[in-house]
Design an enzyme around this catalytic site. Structure first.
Site, PDB file in Angstrom:
ATOM      1  N   GLN A   1       0.818  -1.213   0.000  1.00 56.77           N
ATOM      2  CA  GLN A   1       0.000   0.000   0.000  1.00 56.77           C
ATOM      3  C   GLN A   1       0.851   1.263   0.000  1.00 56.77           C
ATOM      4  O   GLN A   1       0.531   2.244  -0.664  1.00 56.77           O
ATOM      5  CB  GLN A   1      -0.936   0.005   1.217  1.00 56.77           C
ATOM      6  CG  GLN A   1      -1.787   1.248   1.346  1.00 56.77           C
ATOM      7  CD  GLN A   1      -2.684   1.488   0.146  1.00 56.77           C
ATOM      8  OE1 GLN A   1      -3.105   0.551  -0.531  1.00 56.77           O
ATOM      9  NE2 GLN A   1      -2.980   2.751  -0.125  1.00 56.77           N
ATOM     10  N   GLU A   2       1.938   1.244   0.755  1.00 58.06           N
ATOM     11  CA  GLU A   2       2.770   2.439   0.903  1.00 58.06           C
ATOM     12  C   GLU A   2       3.544   2.783  -0.369  1.00 58.06           C
ATOM     13  O   GLU A   2       3.603   3.942  -0.775  1.00 58.06           O
ATOM     14  CB  GLU A   2       3.752   2.262   2.065  1.00 58.06           C
ATOM     15  CG  GLU A   2       3.124   2.279   3.446  1.00 58.06           C
ATOM     16  CD  GLU A   2       2.720   3.672   3.895  1.00 58.06           C
ATOM     17  OE1 GLU A   2       3.012   4.653   3.177  1.00 58.06           O
ATOM     18  OE2 GLU A   2       2.104   3.791   4.971  1.00 58.06           O
ATOM     19  N   SER A   3       4.156   1.778  -0.982  1.00 56.13           N
ATOM     20  CA  SER A   3       5.070   2.073  -2.092  1.00 56.13           C
ATOM     21  C   SER A   3       4.925   1.157  -3.299  1.00 56.13           C
ATOM     22  O   SER A   3       5.585   1.381  -4.311  1.00 56.13           O
ATOM     23  CB  SER A   3       6.515   1.985  -1.596  1.00 56.13           C
ATOM     24  OG  SER A   3       6.821   0.637  -1.225  1.00 56.13           O
TER      25      SER A   3
ATOM     26  N   TYR B   1      -6.814   3.910   3.611  1.00 59.59           N
ATOM     27  CA  TYR B   1      -5.535   3.241   3.859  1.00 59.59           C
ATOM     28  C   TYR B   1      -5.741   1.993   4.707  1.00 59.59           C
ATOM     29  O   TYR B   1      -5.267   0.900   4.365  1.00 59.59           O
ATOM     30  CB  TYR B   1      -4.583   4.210   4.565  1.00 59.59           C
ATOM     31  CG  TYR B   1      -3.252   3.608   4.955  1.00 59.59           C
ATOM     32  CD1 TYR B   1      -2.184   3.605   4.063  1.00 59.59           C
ATOM     33  CD2 TYR B   1      -3.053   3.051   6.217  1.00 59.59           C
ATOM     34  CE1 TYR B   1      -0.963   3.055   4.417  1.00 59.59           C
ATOM     35  CE2 TYR B   1      -1.835   2.502   6.582  1.00 59.59           C
ATOM     36  CZ  TYR B   1      -0.795   2.508   5.683  1.00 59.59           C
ATOM     37  OH  TYR B   1       0.411   1.961   6.034  1.00 59.59           O
TER      38      TYR B   1
END
Length: 231
Positions: free
Chosen positions: A132-134, A218
């Site tokens: 999810q982050e990168s 998120y």
């Protein structure tokens, strides 16, 4: 722009002179336009130090796009024709990066396992946060300045003892350590993820997941990945 990229561009242009080995409408016009677009982008980025063959291959070229564009240049007939090695390398490199191992990028699996054992966090949870982050891009930098696989802010990275946030091992170990702290502080995976995204202060302030659309999305997406990886 390195010599390999220039050679690849030249090889693509050279392929236009090989003859009509594949028959489809407006083939030469399409390849010529594609090459012109590619060369234009390359020249515009020649002074950009971050310009790489792989980032170049992620560009969209008119009606063709990414990996599909490059594969459309390949001859699929039975005759023997010249196949540029430069083009072959870039296509293979792009194809390797295009395939997303949803259970975790193979390059980082060892670091994820190490972090999971060190901080007592499920491997799939760490993998889900990274996805999810990168999207498993260790060179990712957000508009806010978050860096690397687990998107560590410079101040947070320093607090966690991370010297180089672009280093996959340091980033994953630092991100997992921070996630462990959030889990210990809130005792709930949803709140820990919300704190990872929006900061523990906001979770405390709102007495739960903050009413921020970004944070709510998120938490939902990370948990969806986590549940998928566990099936």
């Amino acid at each position: 722009m390195d010599a390999r990229t220039v050679r690849t561009l030249m090889d693509i242009q050279a392929m236009q002179t090989l003859g009509s080995v594949q028959s489809y409408s407006n083939a030469q016009e399409s390849t010529s336009a594609l090459f012109s677009d590619m060369m234009s982008i390359a020249l515009n980025n020649i002074n950009n130090k971050s310009f790489t063959p792989n980032s170049f291959m992620n560009q969209s070229f008119g009606m063709l796009d990414g990996l599909k564009s490059m594969e459309s240049l390949l001859y699929k007939g039975s005759n023997n024709v010249y196949f540029p090695k430069g083009l072959e390398f870039v296509i293979q490199e792009k194809d390797s990066n295009f395939r997303d191992d949803s259970s975790g990028n193979n390059d980082f699996t060892g670091f994820i396992k190490q972090a999971a054992v060190t901080y007592g966090i499920p491997e799939n949870l760490i993998t889900s946060v990274i996805k999810q982050e990168s999207g498993f891009n260790n060179a990712a930098v957000s508009s806010a300045g978050a860096i690397g696989l687990m998107q560590l802010m410079p101040g947070t990275a320093k607090f966690l003892g991370v010297r180089d946030s672009f280093d996959p091992e340091q980033n994953i170990m630092g991100g997992a350590k921070y996630l462990r702290q959030m889990l210990d502080q809130f005792g709930d995976i949803k709140l820990a993820l919300a704190a990872y995204n929006a900061g523990p202060g906001n979770v405390k302030k709102h007495g739960g997941i903050p009413p921020f659309k970004e944070t709510q999305n998120y938490v939902s997406k990370v948990l969806n990945y986590y549940n998928t990886f566990n099936t």
